[in-house]
Enzyme design. Sequence first.
Site, PDB file in Angstrom:
ATOM      1  N   THR A  96       0.873  -1.174   0.000  1.00  0.00           N
ATOM      2  CA  THR A  96       0.000   0.000   0.000  1.00  0.00           C
ATOM      3  C   THR A  96       0.908   1.221   0.000  1.00  0.00           C
ATOM      4  OG1 THR A  96      -1.684  -1.143   1.281  1.00  0.00           O
ATOM      5  CG2 THR A  96      -1.781   1.250   1.262  1.00  0.00           C
ATOM      6  N   LYS A 171      -7.868   1.600  -3.074  1.00  0.00           N
ATOM      7  CA  LYS A 171      -7.544   1.215  -1.695  1.00  0.00           C
ATOM      8  C   LYS A 171      -7.702   2.408  -0.745  1.00  0.00           C
ATOM      9  CE  LYS A 171      -5.110  -0.710   1.792  1.00  0.00           C
ATOM     10  NZ  LYS A 171      -5.327  -1.905   2.538  1.00  0.00           N
ATOM     11  N   LYS A 246      -2.057   5.386   8.471  1.00  0.00           N
ATOM     12  CA  LYS A 246      -1.211   5.354   7.261  1.00  0.00           C
ATOM     13  C   LYS A 246      -2.076   5.583   6.018  1.00  0.00           C
ATOM     14  CE  LYS A 246       1.353   2.391   4.155  1.00  0.00           C
ATOM     15  NZ  LYS A 246       1.957   1.121   3.782  1.00  0.00           N
TER      16      LYS A 246
HETATM   17  P1  NAD Z   1       5.918  -5.620   7.514  1.00  0.00           P
HETATM   18  O1  NAD Z   1       6.653  -4.464   8.079  1.00  0.00           O
HETATM   19  O2  NAD Z   1       5.540  -6.760   8.409  1.00  0.00           O
HETATM   20  O3  NAD Z   1       6.748  -6.245   6.292  1.00  0.00           O
HETATM   21  C1  NAD Z   1       7.498  -5.515   5.377  1.00  0.00           C
HETATM   22  C2  NAD Z   1       8.728  -6.335   5.036  1.00  0.00           C
HETATM   23  O4  NAD Z   1       9.455  -5.651   4.014  1.00  0.00           O
HETATM   24  C3  NAD Z   1       9.683  -6.517   6.218  1.00  0.00           C
HETATM   25  O5  NAD Z   1       9.936  -7.898   6.413  1.00  0.00           O
HETATM   26  C4  NAD Z   1      10.921  -5.746   5.806  1.00  0.00           C
HETATM   27  O6  NAD Z   1      12.131  -6.321   6.290  1.00  0.00           O
HETATM   28  C5  NAD Z   1      10.826  -5.828   4.299  1.00  0.00           C
HETATM   29  N1  NAD Z   1      11.606  -4.799   3.610  1.00  0.00           N
HETATM   30  C6  NAD Z   1      11.652  -3.464   3.837  1.00  0.00           C
HETATM   31  N2  NAD Z   1      12.467  -2.853   2.969  1.00  0.00           N
HETATM   32  C7  NAD Z   1      12.949  -3.820   2.167  1.00  0.00           C
HETATM   33  C8  NAD Z   1      13.860  -3.815   1.084  1.00  0.00           C
HETATM   34  N3  NAD Z   1      14.456  -2.698   0.656  1.00  0.00           N
HETATM   35  N4  NAD Z   1      14.146  -4.995   0.483  1.00  0.00           N
HETATM   36  C9  NAD Z   1      13.562  -6.145   0.917  1.00  0.00           C
HETATM   37  N5  NAD Z   1      12.701  -6.211   1.948  1.00  0.00           N
HETATM   38  C10 NAD Z   1      12.407  -5.062   2.558  1.00  0.00           C
HETATM   39  O7  NAD Z   1       4.624  -5.006   6.807  1.00  0.00           O
HETATM   40  P2  NAD Z   1       3.275  -5.784   6.410  1.00  0.00           P
HETATM   41  O8  NAD Z   1       2.312  -5.735   7.544  1.00  0.00           O
HETATM   42  O9  NAD Z   1       3.643  -7.094   5.805  1.00  0.00           O
HETATM   43  O10 NAD Z   1       2.702  -4.798   5.278  1.00  0.00           O
HETATM   44  C11 NAD Z   1       3.259  -4.768   3.969  1.00  0.00           C
HETATM   45  C12 NAD Z   1       2.390  -3.853   3.121  1.00  0.00           C
HETATM   46  O11 NAD Z   1       1.057  -4.345   3.123  1.00  0.00           O
HETATM   47  C13 NAD Z   1       2.331  -2.413   3.634  1.00  0.00           C
HETATM   48  O12 NAD Z   1       2.349  -1.549   2.533  1.00  0.00           O
HETATM   49  C14 NAD Z   1       0.985  -2.370   4.361  1.00  0.00           C
HETATM   50  O13 NAD Z   1       0.431  -1.068   4.390  1.00  0.00           O
HETATM   51  C15 NAD Z   1       0.170  -3.310   3.515  1.00  0.00           C
HETATM   52  N6  NAD Z   1      -0.978  -3.921   4.215  1.00  0.00           N
HETATM   53  C16 NAD Z   1      -0.792  -4.481   5.448  1.00  0.00           C
HETATM   54  C17 NAD Z   1      -1.890  -5.063   6.085  1.00  0.00           C
HETATM   55  C18 NAD Z   1      -1.728  -5.715   7.442  1.00  0.00           C
HETATM   56  O14 NAD Z   1      -2.756  -6.104   8.032  1.00  0.00           O
HETATM   57  N7  NAD Z   1      -0.525  -5.883   7.956  1.00  0.00           N
HETATM   58  C19 NAD Z   1      -3.150  -5.070   5.472  1.00  0.00           C
HETATM   59  C20 NAD Z   1      -3.288  -4.523   4.192  1.00  0.00           C
HETATM   60  C21 NAD Z   1      -2.174  -3.950   3.581  1.00  0.00           C
END
Ligand code: NAD
Length: 292
Positions: A96, A171, A246
């Site tokens: 997102t 979204k 966010k």
């Molecule tokens: P998270 O922080 O758990 O995971 C993100 C991952 O990306 C981490 O493991 C981090 O180490 C990795 N990362 C960061 N920079 C990186 C890079 N340069 N190279 C490789 N890996 C890298 O976040 P999440 O909860 O998994 O959310 C991910 C996305 O999904 C976000 O954009 C969030 O807004 C969206 N989202 C999350 C949810 C939820 O319920 N958690 C729901 C809908 C959407």
Amino acid sequence: MSKIAFIGLGNMGLPMAKNLVAAGHDVAGFDLSAEAKSALKEAGGAAADTIAAAVSAAEVIVSMLPAGKHVSAVYTEAEGVLAQAKAGALLIDSSTIDVDTARAVSAQAEVAGFAMVDAPVSGGVGGAAAGTLTFMVGGTATSFAAAKPYLDIMGQNIFHAGAAGNGQVAKICNNMLLGISMIGTAEAFTLGENLGLDAQPLFDISSTASGQCWRMPSYCPAPGPVPTSPANNDYQAGFTAAMMLKDLLLAQEASASASAATPMGQRAAELYTQMADAGHAELDFSGIIKEL
Ligand code: NAD
């Protein structure tokens, strides 16, 4: 079966990648966290040391990263996806992120000869694990059709929202509406209580009258009427106030960029900022009722 690279194996990305493995695909994962990569390996995937190693043989590349700056870096830096992927690879970014970055990265992908879709999700960690996410997809009809078989594995409802960036637009519009209407619902229950009306009768009336909305039967912010709602579990998330904030801030950024008036969205962002500043960012977003 396809060779897939999955970049960003966090709370969402790891279970999504595991579902691709379970469907029989050959998945190589990359994340900054070694622990996240090991978890994919344990599930039958492969752990790559660099983005280049993950993507060089991949037919499909999926990313699930925190924000626009991470997506921009992962795709456009010298050692990033656009420089390292093989010709013809399909790019799917499910993070997102802000609309402007999504459109800019997609345009750069096109110049580099790649088809790309933005495909943010709703459904949370539970939906990611169960493979029941909703995907909102921006990109050409051809790219959407190419991405759909993979999105079908990770999700249940797959919508084509139009051109590049429109997945992100869908979204943030949806979640801005969710945030505003959660605050409206919480205000109604708070006013009722202050005037001596219990939550249960207001719920019974409003959920069959014109105040009815999705929050009533499935996510009532007042404790009592809906046993499964976070309100009956000390507002444990669920969908955190931090994540709602966010999305509301992304909506405000996009509103400014498009010169659109979203005064209720602006106020919702202010109220969720207040909730976060009070130390309640990790509570469920329906906990806004306690801030009112
Ligand atoms: P998270 O922080 O758990 O995971 C993100 C991952 O990306 C981490 O493991 C981090 O180490 C990795 N990362 C960061 N920079 C990186 C890079 N340069 N190279 C490789 N890996 C890298 O976040 P999440 O909860 O998994 O959310 C991910 C996305 O999904 C976000 O954009 C969030 O807004 C969206 N989202 C999350 C949810 C939820 O319920 N958690 C729901 C809908 C959407």
